[in-house]
Enzyme design. Sequence first.
Site, PDB file in Angstrom:
ATOM      1  N   CYS A  99      16.317   0.821  44.234  1.00 21.34           N
ATOM      2  CA  CYS A  99      15.385   0.375  43.381  1.00 21.34           C
ATOM      3  C   CYS A  99      14.408   1.859  43.110  1.00 21.34           C
ATOM      4  O   CYS A  99      13.719   2.451  44.236  1.00 21.34           O
ATOM      5  CB  CYS A  99      14.534  -0.674  43.736  1.00 21.34           C
ATOM      6  SG  CYS A  99      12.832  -0.953  42.626  1.00 21.34           S
ATOM      7  N   HIS A 127      14.901  -6.147  57.911  1.00 15.07           N
ATOM      8  CA  HIS A 127      15.192  -6.256  56.489  1.00 15.07           C
ATOM      9  C   HIS A 127      15.673  -4.958  56.133  1.00 15.07           C
ATOM     10  O   HIS A 127      15.278  -4.044  56.516  1.00 15.07           O
ATOM     11  CB  HIS A 127      13.715  -6.626  55.725  1.00 15.07           C
ATOM     12  CG  HIS A 127      13.922  -6.888  54.465  1.00 15.07           C
ATOM     13  ND1 HIS A 127      14.131  -5.962  53.344  1.00 15.07           N
ATOM     14  CD2 HIS A 127      13.989  -7.827  53.698  1.00 15.07           C
ATOM     15  CE1 HIS A 127      14.250  -6.500  52.138  1.00 15.07           C
ATOM     16  NE2 HIS A 127      14.272  -7.756  52.377  1.00 15.07           N
ATOM     17  N   GLU A 129      15.590  -3.088  53.459  1.00  9.86           N
ATOM     18  CA  GLU A 129      14.765  -2.135  52.923  1.00  9.86           C
ATOM     19  C   GLU A 129      13.846  -1.418  53.937  1.00  9.86           C
ATOM     20  O   GLU A 129      13.736  -0.408  54.009  1.00  9.86           O
ATOM     21  CB  GLU A 129      13.602  -2.830  51.854  1.00  9.86           C
ATOM     22  CG  GLU A 129      12.400  -1.760  51.348  1.00  9.86           C
ATOM     23  CD  GLU A 129      11.478  -2.355  50.430  1.00  9.86           C
ATOM     24  OE1 GLU A 129      10.304  -1.788  50.581  1.00  9.86           O
ATOM     25  OE2 GLU A 129      11.594  -3.375  49.722  1.00  9.86           O
ATOM     26  N   THR A 165       7.847  -3.159  49.646  1.00 10.72           N
ATOM     27  CA  THR A 165       7.499  -3.363  48.435  1.00 10.72           C
ATOM     28  C   THR A 165       7.249  -4.648  47.986  1.00 10.72           C
ATOM     29  O   THR A 165       6.477  -4.834  47.063  1.00 10.72           O
ATOM     30  CB  THR A 165       8.773  -2.567  47.571  1.00 10.72           C
ATOM     31  OG1 THR A 165       9.960  -3.455  47.679  1.00 10.72           O
ATOM     32  CG2 THR A 165       8.586  -1.088  47.775  1.00 10.72           C
ATOM     33  N   SER A 222      14.181 -13.751  51.622  1.00 11.44           N
ATOM     34  CA  SER A 222      12.992 -13.850  52.229  1.00 11.44           C
ATOM     35  C   SER A 222      11.865 -14.103  50.815  1.00 11.44           C
ATOM     36  O   SER A 222      11.019 -14.842  51.144  1.00 11.44           O
ATOM     37  CB  SER A 222      12.415 -12.395  52.756  1.00 11.44           C
ATOM     38  OG  SER A 222      13.549 -12.126  53.843  1.00 11.44           O
ATOM     39  N   ASN A 223      12.021 -13.269  49.823  1.00 17.04           N
ATOM     40  CA  ASN A 223      11.063 -13.659  48.782  1.00 17.04           C
ATOM     41  C   ASN A 223      11.249 -15.306  48.284  1.00 17.04           C
ATOM     42  O   ASN A 223      10.280 -15.646  47.895  1.00 17.04           O
ATOM     43  CB  ASN A 223      11.619 -12.609  47.493  1.00 17.04           C
ATOM     44  CG  ASN A 223      10.871 -12.871  46.349  1.00 17.04           C
ATOM     45  OD1 ASN A 223      11.384 -13.690  45.354  1.00 17.04           O
ATOM     46  ND2 ASN A 223       9.848 -12.406  46.081  1.00 17.04           N
TER      47      ASN A 223
END
Length: 281
Positions: A99, A127, A129, A165, A222-223
């Site tokens: 991203c 995670h 990211e 993010t 997770s989101n």
Amino acid sequence: MFNLNVDIDINSGFCFGVVYAIEMAEDILKEDGQLYCLGDIVHNDEEVKRLEEQGLEIINHERLKDIRDSKILIRAHGEPPSTYQLALENNIELIDASCPVVLKLQNRIKNSYDKEETIYIYGKHGHAEVVGLLGQTSNNAVVFQDLEELDLEELPREITLYSQTTKSTDKFYEINEVLRENGISVKTNDTICRQVSNRDKELRNFATNFDVIVFVSGTKSSNGKVLYKVCKEQNERTYFVSSIQDVKAEWFGMNESVGICGATSTPMWLMEDIKCHLEKL
């Protein structure tokens, strides 16, 4: 027949980073018929299954060490420098779908690290990211999920603060405030993606407008877990589903309104399939 009135939240579904990664994968699969992806391309089993049927193969970092002379997709979460180095050594062509927001964050953290700043990252341990972000600091940054993990009295008096993010903007600034109240000078870098962080505010409004909320998400997201909780707080009759098979008729009553929403990793086609299913109940 329940005669349900069903609407899908227009703001739900893939964020642009996930759309970008999936479109890249689909283009290569159409051309080559096969593609490796390092980790789940998206945290949604139904979408992964769809792409696997087109020839996508999910691999982990251990498997990566044994692959040579192939194409491998890097998903939206990004990767640490060590992955790029290994690709060079093994003659791997990396299809980089990181991203742009994550890449910008990686670059800023690398610059801070090169300046020998003391870096703290608000994010989820392990995670994908965050692993990529840590890699920019040779794993020397401190990652924390909650302030309780930190000993504020022992913390350096000057730190540089970043965030994964997809974290909550409100929580990030609460953390900043607490650190400053404890005499710590914070160089704050707000790198949170607003397309993701604004979802909770949008869903708070959406969830109050229906009798029942069906929240669609993969169990690994997770989101998804965070946004489901947001909906549940606003509407007690909120139900978490990963596929049509999870939907239960006893959740609904005659002529009720149903809102369907999901995580940034939830494909719109899946929410549309569930909508069609509910309208036939």
